[in-house]
Design a protein around this motif. Structure first.
Motif, PDB file in Angstrom:
ATOM      1  N   GLN A 112       0.848  -1.405  -0.157  1.00  0.00           N
ATOM      2  CA  GLN A 112       0.158   0.006  -0.041  1.00  0.00           C
ATOM      3  C   GLN A 112       0.667   1.290  -0.104  1.00  0.00           C
ATOM      4  OE1 GLN A 112      -4.053  -0.489   2.006  1.00  0.00           O
ATOM      5  NE2 GLN A 112      -2.810  -1.472   3.570  1.00  0.00           N
ATOM      6  N   ARG A 113       1.768   1.317   0.749  1.00  0.00           N
ATOM      7  CA  ARG A 113       2.810   2.483   0.891  1.00  0.00           C
ATOM      8  C   ARG A 113       4.209   1.968   0.847  1.00  0.00           C
ATOM      9  NH1 ARG A 113      -0.673   3.000   4.666  1.00  0.00           N
ATOM     10  NH2 ARG A 113       0.625   2.672   6.318  1.00  0.00           N
ATOM     11  N   LEU A 141       7.116   1.425  -5.543  1.00  0.00           N
ATOM     12  CA  LEU A 141       6.310   0.454  -6.144  1.00  0.00           C
ATOM     13  C   LEU A 141       4.515   0.918  -6.227  1.00  0.00           C
ATOM     14  CD1 LEU A 141       7.143  -2.644  -3.909  1.00  0.00           C
ATOM     15  CD2 LEU A 141       7.876  -2.354  -6.441  1.00  0.00           C
ATOM     16  N   LYS A 142       3.993   0.196  -7.435  1.00  0.00           N
ATOM     17  CA  LYS A 142       2.604   0.852  -7.314  1.00  0.00           C
ATOM     18  C   LYS A 142       1.885  -0.145  -6.231  1.00  0.00           C
ATOM     19  CE  LYS A 142       2.719   1.606 -12.358  1.00  0.00           C
ATOM     20  NZ  LYS A 142       2.315   1.355 -13.627  1.00  0.00           N
ATOM     21  N   PRO A 143       0.909   0.504  -5.790  1.00  0.00           N
ATOM     22  CA  PRO A 143       0.150  -0.566  -4.698  1.00  0.00           C
ATOM     23  C   PRO A 143      -0.558  -1.594  -5.368  1.00  0.00           C
ATOM     24  CG  PRO A 143      -0.345   1.953  -4.444  1.00  0.00           C
ATOM     25  CD  PRO A 143       0.314   1.545  -5.577  1.00  0.00           C
ATOM     26  N   PRO A 183       4.246  -8.865 -10.274  1.00  0.00           N
ATOM     27  CA  PRO A 183       3.200  -8.386  -9.968  1.00  0.00           C
ATOM     28  C   PRO A 183       1.846  -9.162 -10.213  1.00  0.00           C
ATOM     29  CG  PRO A 183       4.594  -6.694 -11.347  1.00  0.00           C
ATOM     30  CD  PRO A 183       5.192  -8.073 -11.344  1.00  0.00           C
ATOM     31  N   THR A 215      -2.016  -8.854 -10.809  1.00  0.00           N
ATOM     32  CA  THR A 215      -2.771  -8.088 -11.192  1.00  0.00           C
ATOM     33  C   THR A 215      -4.228  -8.573 -11.241  1.00  0.00           C
ATOM     34  OG1 THR A 215      -2.638  -8.402 -13.575  1.00  0.00           O
ATOM     35  CG2 THR A 215      -1.242  -6.715 -12.578  1.00  0.00           C
TER      36      THR A 215
END
Length: 250
Positions: A125-126, A130-132, A146, A148
Motif C-alpha cells: 500500500q505504501r 512500487l505501485k500499490p 506483480p 494484477t
C-alpha cells in the motif's frame, strides 16, 4: 486406529519420526522445483529490487534489538517504506545465498533439510517506488512478480482484524508449497512447515527492528478465504502465516 484420539493427538501421532520412512524421495520421485512456477510475463514486467550487495552496513546492538522486539499494530499513514528497505526485509526473510543441486537452497533462515517450502506474497500500500497492489517475491531473482488479478476487498475480508492490514504499509503472507517438504519428510513435513514459518516471521521482526519499522505477526485469518483471495488451491499450496509492517506511530 486413532478414532478415540482428539484432532490434536491424531496430528501428533500421525507425524512422528517413523512416518518419514516411506517418502517420495526414496521412491525416486523427482525433486520438486525450489520455486513456484513463474508464468510468462505477457506484457508484465518483473520488478527488480535493490541488490543485497549494496545494502548499507548497519551497526546493531544485538541484545538491544532482541529486548526491543515487540509487535507494532499502529502505523504512520503518511510515511511509506522505501523500496530498498522492503528489499532488505525480503532478503533477511527469504533471501537465497546459494542454490543447491538437490533442489534445496541456502537462505537467511533455517529450513528443514534446506527445503524452503514457503512462498512470499505482498499486499503493498505504501512502498516508495512500487505501485500499490499484490506481488509475489521471486527469491532466486530477488525480484517481484506483480499479481494484477487479485481482489483487495476479498483479501482484506479474510482477516477478522482487518483494520491493521488496511493501515499497514505492506502485509506479508507466507504460503506453504507442501510437496517441497513432503517429498523428503512425508507426513512429518507438516510440523516443519509451521516451524519454518515461525523462523521467517521472527527474522522479519528482527530485521525490521534494525530499520525502525514495526511488524505484527498475524495468525488469525480465514484460511479458505485467504487462499481464495491469493488464488491458492488450499491443498498443494496454502496460506500459513502473515505479518503487517509499517512505520510505527510515534
Amino acid at each position: 486406529m486413532m478414532l478415540d484420539l482428539s484432532l490434536e493427538e491424531q496430528f501428533m501421532a500421525g507425524t512422528t519420526l517413523e512416518h518419514c520412512q516411506d517418502v517420495p524421495l526414496k521412491e525416486g520421485v523427482p525433486v520438486p522445483a525450489p520455486e513456484k512456477y513463474v508464468p510468462p510475463q505477457n506484457g508484465r514486467s518483473f520488478v527488480t529490487l535493490p541488490e543485497p550487495d549494496f545494502f548499507p552496513d548497519v551497526n546493531v546492538n544485538f541484545l538491544e534489538t532482541i529486548e526491543l522486539r515487540t509487535s507494532v499494530r499502529q502505523y504512520q499513514q503518511d510515511e511509506p517504506i522505501p523500496v530498498k528497505e522492503l528489499s532488505y526485509l525480503l532478503w533477511c526473510t527469504q533471501g537465497v545465498k546459494m542454490a543447491l543441486p538437490n533442489g534445496g537452497s541456502m537462505r537467511n533462515v533455517p529450513s528443514a533439510g534446506a527445503r524452503h517450502a514457503l512462498e512470499t506474497y505482498l499486499f503493498v500500500q505504501r512502498v516508495e517506488g512500487l505501485k500499490p497492489g499484490f506481488y509475489r517475491f521471486l527469491p532466486f531473482d530477488h525480484a517481484l512478480l506483480p499479481l494484477t488479478d487479485l481482489d483487495k476487498e476479498a483479501f482484506l475480508a479474510a482477516f477478522p482484524g482487518r483494520r491493521m492490514v488496511e493501515k499497514s504499509a505492506v502485509t506479508f503472507v507466507w504460503s506453504a508449497v507442501r510437496d517441497r517438504m513432503t517429498h523428503r519428510y512425508g507426513p512429518r513435513a507438516y510440523r516443519y512447515l509451521f516451524l519454518d514459518a515461525g523462523h521467517v516471521c521472527e527474522n522479519l521482526y528482527l530485521a525490521a527492528q534494525t530499520v525502525k519499522t514495526g511488524v505484527c505477526a498475524v495468525g488469525s485469518f480465514d484460511d479458505a478465504a485467504l487462499n481464495q483471495a491469493l488464488a491458492l488451491d488450499g491443498r498443494e499450496e496454502f496460506a500459513i502465516y502473515a505479518a503487517t509492517a509499517g512505520k510505527p506511530v510515534r
